[in-house]
Design a protein around this motif. Structure first.
Motif, PDB file in Angstrom:
ATOM      1  N   PRO A 135      38.638  39.395   6.597  1.00  0.00           N
ATOM      2  CA  PRO A 135      37.543  39.171   5.802  1.00  0.00           C
ATOM      3  C   PRO A 135      37.004  40.497   4.973  1.00  0.00           C
ATOM      4  O   PRO A 135      37.193  41.646   5.418  1.00  0.00           O
ATOM      5  N   ALA A 136      36.060  40.297   3.971  1.00  0.00           N
ATOM      6  CA  ALA A 136      35.589  41.519   3.325  1.00  0.00           C
ATOM      7  C   ALA A 136      34.586  42.319   3.925  1.00  0.00           C
ATOM      8  O   ALA A 136      33.658  41.494   4.226  1.00  0.00           O
ATOM      9  N   VAL A 137      34.621  43.357   4.391  1.00  0.00           N
ATOM     10  CA  VAL A 137      33.623  44.118   5.357  1.00  0.00           C
ATOM     11  C   VAL A 137      33.059  44.898   4.207  1.00  0.00           C
ATOM     12  O   VAL A 137      33.397  46.047   4.013  1.00  0.00           O
ATOM     13  N   ALA A 138      31.778  44.810   3.896  1.00  0.00           N
ATOM     14  CA  ALA A 138      30.916  45.745   3.037  1.00  0.00           C
ATOM     15  C   ALA A 138      30.429  46.896   3.734  1.00  0.00           C
ATOM     16  O   ALA A 138      30.035  46.881   4.780  1.00  0.00           O
ATOM     17  N   PRO A 139      30.577  47.958   3.097  1.00  0.00           N
ATOM     18  CA  PRO A 139      29.914  49.373   3.771  1.00  0.00           C
ATOM     19  C   PRO A 139      28.616  49.143   3.980  1.00  0.00           C
ATOM     20  O   PRO A 139      27.795  48.242   3.135  1.00  0.00           O
ATOM     21  N   SER A 140      27.910  49.982   4.793  1.00  0.00           N
ATOM     22  CA  SER A 140      26.607  50.109   5.111  1.00  0.00           C
ATOM     23  C   SER A 140      25.708  50.229   3.835  1.00  0.00           C
ATOM     24  O   SER A 140      26.216  51.105   3.096  1.00  0.00           O
ATOM     25  N   GLY A 141      24.708  49.476   3.722  1.00  0.00           N
ATOM     26  CA  GLY A 141      23.861  49.689   2.615  1.00  0.00           C
ATOM     27  C   GLY A 141      24.307  49.378   1.330  1.00  0.00           C
ATOM     28  O   GLY A 141      23.728  49.315   0.014  1.00  0.00           O
ATOM     29  N   ALA A 142      25.681  48.671   1.044  1.00  0.00           N
ATOM     30  CA  ALA A 142      25.947  47.981  -0.262  1.00  0.00           C
ATOM     31  C   ALA A 142      25.212  46.806  -0.587  1.00  0.00           C
ATOM     32  O   ALA A 142      24.360  46.145  -0.107  1.00  0.00           O
ATOM     33  N   ARG A 179      19.333  55.338 -10.905  1.00  0.00           N
ATOM     34  CA  ARG A 179      20.017  54.790  -9.822  1.00  0.00           C
ATOM     35  C   ARG A 179      21.183  54.389 -10.450  1.00  0.00           C
ATOM     36  O   ARG A 179      21.398  53.598 -11.590  1.00  0.00           O
ATOM     37  N   VAL A 180      22.277  54.900  -9.323  1.00  0.00           N
ATOM     38  CA  VAL A 180      23.562  54.588 -10.024  1.00  0.00           C
ATOM     39  C   VAL A 180      24.313  53.674  -8.875  1.00  0.00           C
ATOM     40  O   VAL A 180      24.068  53.673  -7.928  1.00  0.00           O
ATOM     41  N   GLU A 181      25.131  52.445  -9.438  1.00  0.00           N
ATOM     42  CA  GLU A 181      25.542  51.573  -8.631  1.00  0.00           C
ATOM     43  C   GLU A 181      27.266  51.784  -8.712  1.00  0.00           C
ATOM     44  O   GLU A 181      27.627  51.391 -10.059  1.00  0.00           O
ATOM     45  N   TYR A 182      27.900  52.084  -7.904  1.00  0.00           N
ATOM     46  CA  TYR A 182      29.263  52.480  -8.022  1.00  0.00           C
ATOM     47  C   TYR A 182      30.139  51.292  -7.657  1.00  0.00           C
ATOM     48  O   TYR A 182      29.888  50.633  -6.415  1.00  0.00           O
ATOM     49  N   HIS A 183      30.956  50.849  -8.305  1.00  0.00           N
ATOM     50  CA  HIS A 183      31.801  49.674  -8.036  1.00  0.00           C
ATOM     51  C   HIS A 183      33.157  50.352  -8.068  1.00  0.00           C
ATOM     52  O   HIS A 183      33.855  50.877  -9.054  1.00  0.00           O
ATOM     53  N   ALA A 237      36.279  40.968  -8.886  1.00  0.00           N
ATOM     54  CA  ALA A 237      35.256  40.909  -9.809  1.00  0.00           C
ATOM     55  C   ALA A 237      35.390  41.948 -10.941  1.00  0.00           C
ATOM     56  O   ALA A 237      34.862  41.408 -12.268  1.00  0.00           O
ATOM     57  N   PHE A 238      36.141  43.174 -10.839  1.00  0.00           N
ATOM     58  CA  PHE A 238      36.263  43.852 -12.201  1.00  0.00           C
ATOM     59  C   PHE A 238      37.151  43.113 -13.084  1.00  0.00           C
ATOM     60  O   PHE A 238      36.969  43.004 -14.402  1.00  0.00           O
ATOM     61  N   GLY A 254      23.739  44.282  -4.370  1.00  0.00           N
ATOM     62  CA  GLY A 254      24.437  43.484  -5.695  1.00  0.00           C
ATOM     63  C   GLY A 254      25.000  42.156  -5.154  1.00  0.00           C
ATOM     64  O   GLY A 254      25.023  41.788  -4.031  1.00  0.00           O
ATOM     65  N   LYS A 255      25.592  41.654  -6.172  1.00  0.00           N
ATOM     66  CA  LYS A 255      26.174  40.268  -5.856  1.00  0.00           C
ATOM     67  C   LYS A 255      27.495  40.547  -5.029  1.00  0.00           C
ATOM     68  O   LYS A 255      28.056  41.518  -5.000  1.00  0.00           O
TER      69      LYS A 255
END
Length: 257
Positions: free
Chosen positions: A66-73, A124-128, A217-218, A75-76
């Motif tokens: 499963p995809a484990v998102a980092p803390s605080g991630a 605010r910068v959102e890094y993907h 997603a990219f 958005g969709k």
């Protein structure tokens, strides 16, 4: 018929019977060898397939589970790592690959401005994070570096480690970031990041599947390449007149407007 002739014919029949039995035995041995060889070939083929499958998994970085998102991630699908305040009037969305030379060039030129604007609460910068170069040139450096950056996010040190990775980016054809030891070594340049928890996160590839999901997603977004930089949804990287000063003015106008 003489006794001598009868003995001769009997001896001939006996020799023929012996030869036939020998032939049958040889046939049985041959069939056994053929079956045995076939089993060996099947087993060998299975072993080769197993090795190829294992190596294929390694080439892909072993992303599984499963995809484990980092803390605080946010958005969709929690695919964005945010830097800056939530209430900022402007949002810069950055799709990047840590092996990408153009991404490094963008960072080198815009980093001071981005830091200034995010620290001031105006941007605010959102890094993907994606792994485009891995697919183009092979290796796992894009994936492993992105995972390590996500591990740094878990520790609350994403921006500092992000900058360190670009400051120490290898040549595009050099998969140095595919080495966990190198990524851990670079963590030593960020105060307090090189901890047992960070090392475990890097070595285990905790966020590998999350990086793959971000990369998917990219691709689904049909972006032209990395970096892709959007200011409030508008692609500014394609604007040939864009400069750090122009970006700063646009963000400040939005903050004051």
């Amino acid at each position: 018929m003489s006794e001598k002739n009868r003995d001769g014919k009997r001896t001939a029949r006996e020799r023929l019977a012996v030869e036939r039995e020998k032939q049958k035995s040889a046939d049985r041995r041959r069939r056994t060898l053929i079956v045995g060889a076939s089993v060996v070939c099947v087993l060998a083929l299975a072993a080769v397939i197993g090795v190829l499958a294992a190596n294929a998994g390694k080439d892909k970085g072993g992303s599984a589970g499963p995809a484990v998102a980092p803390s605080g991630a946010q958005g969709k699908d929690s695919l964005a790592i945010p830097v800056g305040k939530d209430g900022a009037k402007s949002t810069l969305t950055v799709w990047e690959d840590f092996r990408c030379p153009a991404c490094q060039a963008f960072e080198a030129a815009y980093r001071p401005t981005l830091h200034e604007l995010t620290d001031a609460g105006k941007l605010r910068v959102e890094y993907h994070l994606v792994r485009l170069i891995d697919g183009n040139l092979g290796g796992t450096g894009s994936l492993r570096a992105a995972n390590a950056a996500a591990c740094a996010q878990d520790a609350g040190k994403f921006r500092d480690y992000h900058d360190v990775l670009y400051a120490n980016q290898p040549k595009e054809t050099d998969d140095a970031f595919g080495d966990d030891a190198r990524l851990i070594e670079l963590a030593g340049k960020v105060n307090g990041l090189d901890t047992p928890a960070f090392r475990t996160c890097v070595k285990d590839g905790t966020h590998n599947s999350w990086v793959d999901k971000s990369h998917a997603a990219f691709k689904a977004g049909n972006f032209g390449g990395t970096p892709t930089v959007l200011l409030n949804g508008k692609n500014i990287y394609q604007d040939q007149t864009m400069t750090p000063a122009k970006l700063k003015q646009m963000v400040e106008d939005a903050a004051n407007g």
